[in-house]
Design a protein around this motif. Structure first.
Motif, PDB file in Angstrom:
ATOM      1  N   ASN A   6     -10.214  -9.239  -5.613  1.00 36.62           N
ATOM      2  CA  ASN A   6      -9.331 -10.178  -4.007  1.00 36.62           C
ATOM      3  C   ASN A   6      -7.931 -10.206  -4.684  1.00 36.62           C
ATOM      4  N   THR A   7      -7.884 -10.865  -5.803  1.00 40.39           N
ATOM      5  CA  THR A   7      -5.966 -10.721  -6.199  1.00 40.39           C
ATOM      6  C   THR A   7      -5.888  -8.668  -6.014  1.00 40.39           C
ATOM      7  N   THR A   8      -6.267  -7.681  -6.785  1.00 40.40           N
ATOM      8  CA  THR A   8      -6.396  -6.443  -6.579  1.00 40.40           C
ATOM      9  C   THR A   8      -5.880  -6.385  -4.627  1.00 40.40           C
ATOM     10  N   TYR A   9      -7.220  -6.381  -4.385  1.00 38.23           N
ATOM     11  CA  TYR A   9      -6.785  -6.180  -2.987  1.00 38.23           C
ATOM     12  C   TYR A   9      -5.685  -7.107  -2.142  1.00 38.23           C
ATOM     13  N   THR A  10      -5.129  -8.051  -2.252  1.00 40.11           N
ATOM     14  CA  THR A  10      -4.378  -8.777  -1.187  1.00 40.11           C
ATOM     15  C   THR A  10      -2.975  -7.709  -2.304  1.00 40.11           C
ATOM     16  N   ASN A  11      -2.852  -7.562  -3.550  1.00 40.37           N
ATOM     17  CA  ASN A  11      -1.568  -6.765  -4.039  1.00 40.37           C
ATOM     18  C   ASN A  11      -1.733  -6.077  -3.230  1.00 40.37           C
ATOM     19  N   VAL A  12      -2.834  -5.044  -2.989  1.00 40.47           N
ATOM     20  CA  VAL A  12      -2.505  -3.897  -2.570  1.00 40.47           C
ATOM     21  C   VAL A  12      -2.195  -3.903  -0.884  1.00 40.47           C
ATOM     22  N   LEU A  13      -2.453  -5.122  -0.235  1.00 40.40           N
ATOM     23  CA  LEU A  13      -2.562  -5.317   1.078  1.00 40.40           C
ATOM     24  C   LEU A  13      -0.734  -5.811   1.472  1.00 40.40           C
ATOM     25  N   LEU A  18       1.273  -4.258  -0.695  1.00 43.46           N
ATOM     26  CA  LEU A  18       2.566  -3.030  -0.454  1.00 43.46           C
ATOM     27  C   LEU A  18       2.145  -2.362   0.427  1.00 43.46           C
ATOM     28  N   ARG A  19       1.133  -2.710   0.788  1.00 43.71           N
ATOM     29  CA  ARG A  19       0.112  -1.702   2.154  1.00 43.71           C
ATOM     30  C   ARG A  19       2.143  -2.223   3.323  1.00 43.71           C
ATOM     31  N   GLN A  20       1.927  -3.365   3.271  1.00 44.65           N
ATOM     32  CA  GLN A  20       2.962  -3.791   4.400  1.00 44.65           C
ATOM     33  C   GLN A  20       4.567  -3.354   4.354  1.00 44.65           C
ATOM     34  N   LEU A  21       5.007  -3.502   2.589  1.00 46.24           N
ATOM     35  CA  LEU A  21       6.717  -2.637   2.460  1.00 46.24           C
ATOM     36  C   LEU A  21       6.539  -1.173   2.434  1.00 46.24           C
ATOM     37  N   PHE A  22       5.013  -0.029   2.421  1.00 45.75           N
ATOM     38  CA  PHE A  22       4.975   0.834   2.852  1.00 45.75           C
ATOM     39  C   PHE A  22       5.408   1.138   4.085  1.00 45.75           C
ATOM     40  N   SER A  23       4.188   0.398   4.809  1.00 44.25           N
ATOM     41  CA  SER A  23       4.455   0.549   6.201  1.00 44.25           C
ATOM     42  C   SER A  23       5.747   0.380   6.589  1.00 44.25           C
ATOM     43  N   GLN A  24       6.205  -0.455   6.123  1.00 45.69           N
ATOM     44  CA  GLN A  24       7.540  -0.705   7.101  1.00 45.69           C
ATOM     45  C   GLN A  24       9.132   0.617   6.828  1.00 45.69           C
ATOM     46  N   ALA A  25       8.608   0.840   4.773  1.00 45.75           N
ATOM     47  CA  ALA A  25      10.038   1.958   4.901  1.00 45.75           C
ATOM     48  C   ALA A  25       9.047   3.135   5.439  1.00 45.75           C
ATOM     49  N   GLU A  26       8.181   3.363   5.756  1.00 44.42           N
ATOM     50  CA  GLU A  26       7.553   4.974   6.327  1.00 44.42           C
ATOM     51  C   GLU A  26       8.064   4.449   7.816  1.00 44.42           C
ATOM     52  N   LYS A  27       8.037   3.860   7.959  1.00 48.85           N
ATOM     53  CA  LYS A  27       9.312   3.708   9.756  1.00 48.85           C
ATOM     54  C   LYS A  27      10.396   3.486   9.719  1.00 48.85           C
ATOM     55  N   TRP A  28      11.301   4.047   8.919  1.00 54.04           N
ATOM     56  CA  TRP A  28      12.358   4.237   8.628  1.00 54.04           C
ATOM     57  C   TRP A  28      12.271   5.578   7.640  1.00 54.04           C
ATOM     58  N   TYR A  29      11.650   5.984   7.321  1.00 58.09           N
ATOM     59  CA  TYR A  29      10.984   7.279   6.535  1.00 58.09           C
ATOM     60  C   TYR A  29      11.799   7.443   5.304  1.00 58.09           C
ATOM     61  N   LEU A  30      11.309   6.158   5.033  1.00 58.66           N
ATOM     62  CA  LEU A  30      11.985   6.401   2.790  1.00 58.66           C
ATOM     63  C   LEU A  30      10.626   6.264   2.387  1.00 58.66           C
ATOM     64  N   LYS A  31      10.643   6.982   1.561  1.00 57.29           N
ATOM     65  CA  LYS A  31       9.139   6.877   0.269  1.00 57.29           C
ATOM     66  C   LYS A  31       9.584   6.176  -1.167  1.00 57.29           C
ATOM     67  N   LEU A  32       8.828   5.031  -1.187  1.00 57.63           N
ATOM     68  CA  LEU A  32       9.078   3.694  -2.234  1.00 57.63           C
ATOM     69  C   LEU A  32       8.213   4.490  -3.236  1.00 57.63           C
ATOM     70  N   GLN A  33       8.372   4.328  -4.612  1.00 57.29           N
ATOM     71  CA  GLN A  33       8.483   4.517  -5.695  1.00 57.29           C
ATOM     72  C   GLN A  33       7.808   3.461  -6.492  1.00 57.29           C
ATOM     73  N   THR A  34       6.711   3.381  -7.126  1.00 51.73           N
ATOM     74  CA  THR A  34       6.849   2.253  -8.090  1.00 51.73           C
ATOM     75  C   THR A  34       6.510   2.537  -9.765  1.00 51.73           C
ATOM     76  N   ASP A  35       7.043   1.743 -10.783  1.00 48.31           N
ATOM     77  CA  ASP A  35       6.719   2.294 -12.211  1.00 48.31           C
ATOM     78  C   ASP A  35       5.588   1.221 -12.992  1.00 48.31           C
ATOM     79  N   VAL A  36       4.770   1.648 -12.724  1.00 44.71           N
ATOM     80  CA  VAL A  36       3.387   1.436 -13.220  1.00 44.71           C
ATOM     81  C   VAL A  36       4.006   0.097 -15.016  1.00 44.71           C
TER      82      VAL A  36
END
Length: 292
Positions: A75-82, A84-102
């Motif tokens: 459940n924690t993993t799925y919550t983190n994915v959601l 990240l999805r919020q952040l990526f969706s906002q970035a895509e509306k601004w035509y941005l490509k975010l990157q993560t360093d695992v």
């Protein structure tokens, strides 16, 4: 108080998520405690137990805890994915490509910094809750950086329009110079034809015509040289203006990239749809005008 190296708005968002994570962690611990308490209440009713009975109780407890912990981790993993999805969706509306360093997710120094930040935030939150139960309102989002970039884009658009007007003016002047050159060449051909037709006239007439033709030719050559020089100057000015236009277009592209960078430092959570609509229309209009 430990800091995470982000602006105040983003830090408040991190605090909100950490409170949510703390709540979920507390619920998970309560579930674990409940499993042990259930075992005590249901199985530990006698004073002595055999080894097999103890093993059976521990196996049952292990199975229950394994299932509960696994479910919570998933459940924690799925919550983190959601999240990240919020952040990526906002970035895509601004035509941005975010990157993560695992790899940073296992950086002990950064993890200790986050733990220290959580402890300090939890301590300060407890102090605030005892002194003032009313939650403070968040400060309004600062859009100064985006406003400055928007002004820069508007200024570059204005310069782009001025350069386009100047380019059209120079092209008109160059066309007029070519027309003048064509007219002078036609006049020279006409004079040469007149000279050929008058070869049989008297010597005086021929001399006068030759002098007149020579004078006209000299004047034409001078005018032609001036026209050629003017044409060369206009062509050079035209090339320079085109270079300036390309430079302004490059600055416009750089300004759009700066807008992408600024988005990482600002947020438009509450008014995102309205702002995105205006900005997208401006960018589309800018691209149509640049393509023309």
């Amino acid at each position: 108080q430990a800091e995470l190296g982000v602006n105040e708005h983003h830090q408040n968002e991190v605090v909100s998520y950490m409170r949510f994570a703390r709540f979920k962690r507390g619920m998970c611990l309560k579930t674990v405690d409940s499993c042990f308490q259930d075992l005590k209440d249901s199985r530990l009713v006698e004073e002595t137990f055999t080894v097999d009975e103890v093993i059976d109780m521990l196996d049952g407890l292990q199975s229950v805890l394994h299932s509960e912990v696994e479910s919570e981790l998933i459940n924690t993993t799925y919550t983190n994915v959601l999240l990240l999805r919020q952040l990526f969706s906002q970035a895509e509306k601004w035509y941005l490509k975010l990157q993560t360093d695992v790899s940073d997710l296992e950086n002990r120094e950064l993890l200790d910094q986050v733990a220290e930040f959580e402890r300090s935030e939890y301590t300060s939150s407890n102090k605030k809750s005892t002194t003032d139960p009313i939650k403070p309102k968040l400060a309004p989002l600062n859009e100064g950086g985006s406003e400055l970039l928007n002004k820069t884009v508007a200024r570059l658009q204005e310069e782009n329009e001025k350069l386009k007007i100047r380019l059209r003016t120079i092209e008109t002047q160059a066309t007029a110079a070519l027309d003048e050159k064509s007219k002078l060449e036609k006049s020279l051909r006409d004079l040469q034809m007149i000279q050929g037709d008058q070869k049989n006239n008297a010597n005086q007439d021929i001399t006068e015509l030759e002098n007149k033709v020579a004078a006209l030719k000299s004047q034409f050559e001078k005018t032609l040289d001036d026209t050629t020089a003017n044409q060369k100057f206009l062509e050079e000015d035209l090339i320079t203006t085109k270079h300036d236009l390309l430079k302004v277009q490059d600055q416009l592209s750089t300004a759009e990239k700066e807008l992408e960078k600024k988005f990482q430092q600002t947020s438009a959570y509450r008014n995102m749809k309205e702002i995105l609509t205006k900005k997208n229309e401006q960018i589309k209009d800018l691209r149509r005008r640049l393509s023309k």
